[in-house]
Design a protein around this motif. Structure first.
Motif, PDB file in Angstrom:
ATOM      1  N   LYS A   1       0.844  -1.242  -0.028  1.00  0.00           N
ATOM      2  CA  LYS A   1      -0.136   0.064   0.072  1.00  0.00           C
ATOM      3  C   LYS A   1       0.845   1.375  -0.040  1.00  0.00           C
ATOM      4  O   LYS A   1       0.479   2.287  -0.307  1.00  0.00           O
ATOM      5  N   CYS A   2       1.872   1.160   0.218  1.00  0.00           N
ATOM      6  CA  CYS A   2       3.064   2.281   0.418  1.00  0.00           C
ATOM      7  C   CYS A   2       4.074   2.180  -0.846  1.00  0.00           C
ATOM      8  O   CYS A   2       5.052   3.005  -0.565  1.00  0.00           O
ATOM      9  N   ARG A   3       3.898   1.661  -1.750  1.00  0.00           N
ATOM     10  CA  ARG A   3       5.039   1.358  -2.861  1.00  0.00           C
ATOM     11  C   ARG A   3       5.130   2.590  -3.469  1.00  0.00           C
ATOM     12  O   ARG A   3       6.330   2.984  -3.921  1.00  0.00           O
ATOM     13  N   HIS A   4       4.174   3.373  -3.707  1.00  0.00           N
ATOM     14  CA  HIS A   4       4.407   4.710  -4.137  1.00  0.00           C
ATOM     15  C   HIS A   4       5.157   5.648  -3.487  1.00  0.00           C
ATOM     16  O   HIS A   4       6.136   6.427  -3.976  1.00  0.00           O
ATOM     17  N   LEU A   5       5.234   5.601  -2.159  1.00  0.00           N
ATOM     18  CA  LEU A   5       6.266   6.393  -1.481  1.00  0.00           C
ATOM     19  C   LEU A   5       7.515   5.707  -1.329  1.00  0.00           C
ATOM     20  O   LEU A   5       8.810   6.444  -1.221  1.00  0.00           O
ATOM     21  N   SER A   6       7.623   4.247  -1.617  1.00  0.00           N
ATOM     22  CA  SER A   6       8.877   3.680  -1.752  1.00  0.00           C
ATOM     23  C   SER A   6       9.564   4.142  -3.003  1.00  0.00           C
ATOM     24  O   SER A   6      10.841   4.522  -2.803  1.00  0.00           O
TER      25      SER A   6
ATOM     26  N   LEU B   1      13.952  -2.291 -10.206  1.00  0.00           N
ATOM     27  CA  LEU B   1      13.759  -2.089  -8.682  1.00  0.00           C
ATOM     28  C   LEU B   1      12.586  -2.620  -8.228  1.00  0.00           C
ATOM     29  O   LEU B   1      12.285  -2.618  -7.207  1.00  0.00           O
ATOM     30  N   GLY B   2      11.850  -3.240  -9.060  1.00  0.00           N
ATOM     31  CA  GLY B   2      10.721  -3.849  -8.975  1.00  0.00           C
ATOM     32  C   GLY B   2       9.213  -2.958  -9.072  1.00  0.00           C
ATOM     33  O   GLY B   2       8.145  -3.310  -8.849  1.00  0.00           O
ATOM     34  N   PHE B   3       9.579  -1.727  -9.620  1.00  0.00           N
ATOM     35  CA  PHE B   3       8.377  -0.987  -9.943  1.00  0.00           C
ATOM     36  C   PHE B   3       8.082  -0.945 -11.340  1.00  0.00           C
ATOM     37  O   PHE B   3       8.881  -0.754 -12.334  1.00  0.00           O
ATOM     38  N   GLY B   4       6.676  -1.313 -11.757  1.00  0.00           N
ATOM     39  CA  GLY B   4       6.262  -1.406 -13.166  1.00  0.00           C
ATOM     40  C   GLY B   4       5.301  -0.539 -13.465  1.00  0.00           C
ATOM     41  O   GLY B   4       4.756   0.529 -12.715  1.00  0.00           O
ATOM     42  N   LYS B   5       4.708  -0.570 -14.611  1.00  0.00           N
ATOM     43  CA  LYS B   5       3.687   0.328 -15.201  1.00  0.00           C
ATOM     44  C   LYS B   5       2.337   0.505 -14.444  1.00  0.00           C
ATOM     45  O   LYS B   5       1.760   1.310 -14.221  1.00  0.00           O
ATOM     46  N   GLU B   6       2.051  -0.902 -13.682  1.00  0.00           N
ATOM     47  CA  GLU B   6       0.843  -0.855 -12.977  1.00  0.00           C
ATOM     48  C   GLU B   6       0.831   0.278 -11.666  1.00  0.00           C
ATOM     49  O   GLU B   6      -0.289   0.486 -11.270  1.00  0.00           O
ATOM     50  N   LEU B   7       1.819   0.636 -11.230  1.00  0.00           N
ATOM     51  CA  LEU B   7       1.799   1.626 -10.191  1.00  0.00           C
ATOM     52  C   LEU B   7       1.126   3.024 -10.694  1.00  0.00           C
ATOM     53  O   LEU B   7       0.622   3.537  -9.959  1.00  0.00           O
ATOM     54  N   GLU B   8       1.483   3.394 -12.003  1.00  0.00           N
ATOM     55  CA  GLU B   8       0.953   4.547 -12.425  1.00  0.00           C
ATOM     56  C   GLU B   8      -0.575   4.515 -12.771  1.00  0.00           C
ATOM     57  O   GLU B   8      -1.194   5.341 -12.602  1.00  0.00           O
ATOM     58  N   ILE B   9      -0.809   3.064 -13.033  1.00  0.00           N
ATOM     59  CA  ILE B   9      -2.221   3.118 -13.620  1.00  0.00           C
ATOM     60  C   ILE B   9      -3.234   2.723 -12.249  1.00  0.00           C
ATOM     61  O   ILE B   9      -4.163   3.369 -12.427  1.00  0.00           O
ATOM     62  N   ASP B  10      -2.764   2.220 -11.430  1.00  0.00           N
ATOM     63  CA  ASP B  10      -3.734   1.876 -10.148  1.00  0.00           C
ATOM     64  C   ASP B  10      -2.838   2.318  -8.943  1.00  0.00           C
ATOM     65  O   ASP B  10      -2.588   1.525  -8.238  1.00  0.00           O
ATOM     66  N   PRO B  11      -3.087   3.773  -8.456  1.00  0.00           N
ATOM     67  CA  PRO B  11      -2.097   4.206  -7.299  1.00  0.00           C
ATOM     68  C   PRO B  11      -2.923   3.609  -6.181  1.00  0.00           C
ATOM     69  O   PRO B  11      -4.398   3.552  -6.270  1.00  0.00           O
ATOM     70  N   PRO B  12      -2.519   3.467  -4.988  1.00  0.00           N
ATOM     71  CA  PRO B  12      -3.228   2.864  -3.830  1.00  0.00           C
ATOM     72  C   PRO B  12      -4.043   4.195  -3.259  1.00  0.00           C
ATOM     73  O   PRO B  12      -3.830   5.343  -3.466  1.00  0.00           O
ATOM     74  N   ASN B  13      -4.910   3.550  -2.464  1.00  0.00           N
ATOM     75  CA  ASN B  13      -6.022   4.533  -1.906  1.00  0.00           C
ATOM     76  C   ASN B  13      -5.409   4.738  -0.494  1.00  0.00           C
ATOM     77  O   ASN B  13      -6.102   4.077   0.544  1.00  0.00           O
ATOM     78  N   ILE B  14      -4.819   5.616  -0.377  1.00  0.00           N
ATOM     79  CA  ILE B  14      -4.193   5.986   0.937  1.00  0.00           C
ATOM     80  C   ILE B  14      -4.380   7.397   1.220  1.00  0.00           C
ATOM     81  O   ILE B  14      -4.414   8.477   0.177  1.00  0.00           O
ATOM     82  N   ASP B  15      -4.825   7.867   2.359  1.00  0.00           N
ATOM     83  CA  ASP B  15      -5.053   9.427   2.886  1.00  0.00           C
ATOM     84  C   ASP B  15      -3.750   9.919   2.966  1.00  0.00           C
ATOM     85  O   ASP B  15      -3.102   9.771   3.769  1.00  0.00           O
ATOM     86  N   ASP B  16      -3.072  10.534   1.836  1.00  0.00           N
ATOM     87  CA  ASP B  16      -1.868  11.134   1.692  1.00  0.00           C
ATOM     88  C   ASP B  16      -1.589  12.456   2.895  1.00  0.00           C
ATOM     89  O   ASP B  16      -0.535  12.428   3.342  1.00  0.00           O
ATOM     90  N   GLU B  17      -2.629  13.238   2.861  1.00  0.00           N
ATOM     91  CA  GLU B  17      -2.591  14.207   3.935  1.00  0.00           C
ATOM     92  C   GLU B  17      -2.352  13.504   5.579  1.00  0.00           C
ATOM     93  O   GLU B  17      -1.475  14.119   6.385  1.00  0.00           O
ATOM     94  N   LYS B  18      -2.963  12.559   6.050  1.00  0.00           N
ATOM     95  CA  LYS B  18      -2.928  11.962   7.072  1.00  0.00           C
ATOM     96  C   LYS B  18      -1.450  11.410   7.377  1.00  0.00           C
ATOM     97  O   LYS B  18      -0.897  11.195   8.440  1.00  0.00           O
ATOM     98  N   ILE B  19      -0.992  10.766   6.242  1.00  0.00           N
ATOM     99  CA  ILE B  19       0.303  10.421   6.260  1.00  0.00           C
ATOM    100  C   ILE B  19       1.360  11.396   6.337  1.00  0.00           C
ATOM    101  O   ILE B  19       2.221  11.380   7.198  1.00  0.00           O
ATOM    102  N   LYS B  20       1.161  12.515   5.642  1.00  0.00           N
ATOM    103  CA  LYS B  20       2.202  13.477   5.821  1.00  0.00           C
ATOM    104  C   LYS B  20       2.089  14.323   7.217  1.00  0.00           C
ATOM    105  O   LYS B  20       3.351  14.544   7.862  1.00  0.00           O
TER     106      LYS B  20
END
Length: 106
Positions: free
Chosen positions: A51-56, A77-96
């Motif tokens: 769920k945090c791959r985008h931040l990794s 490094l293990g990141f493919g096109k699927e990351l851009e197509i389907d971003p995770p549903n995480i509350d970025d403001e809460k994380i920040k």
């Protein structure tokens, strides 16, 4: 008598370097914010790293941009096109908010 070291190791064996080389420490904390966001995401997601791959990815890109690790294609490094197509549903403001020190939140 054995030819091993004090703890049973082989004194004649040569050490093997890490596969990806040496990663310098981020002494100047250039990528500190990206790291804090990733750790905060892990905490909020119950340590489900997928769920945090985008931040990794963001953290690794930061390290490469600042020469803290060798530049490499992100797909290696293990990141493919699927990351851009389907971003995770995480509350970025809460994380920040969780990644900032308490003094910054006031």
């Amino acid at each position: 008598m054995s030819a091993g070291g004090a703890f049973g190791g082989n004194r004649g064996a040569r050490p093997v370097p890490p596969e990806k080389g040496i990663f310098p420490l981020d002494h100047l904390r250039e990528c500190d914010q990206a790291k804090k966001e990733y750790v905060a995401c892990l905490k909020t997601s119950g340590f489900k790293s997928e769920k945090c791959r985008h931040l990794s990815k963001k953290y690794l890109e930061c390290r490469m941009e600042r020469n803290l690790m060798a530049r490499q294609d992100i797909s290696e490094l293990g990141f493919g096109k699927e990351l851009e197509i389907d971003p995770p549903n995480i509350d970025d403001e809460k994380i920040k908010n969780q990644s900032q020190p308490l003094a910054d939140k006031q």
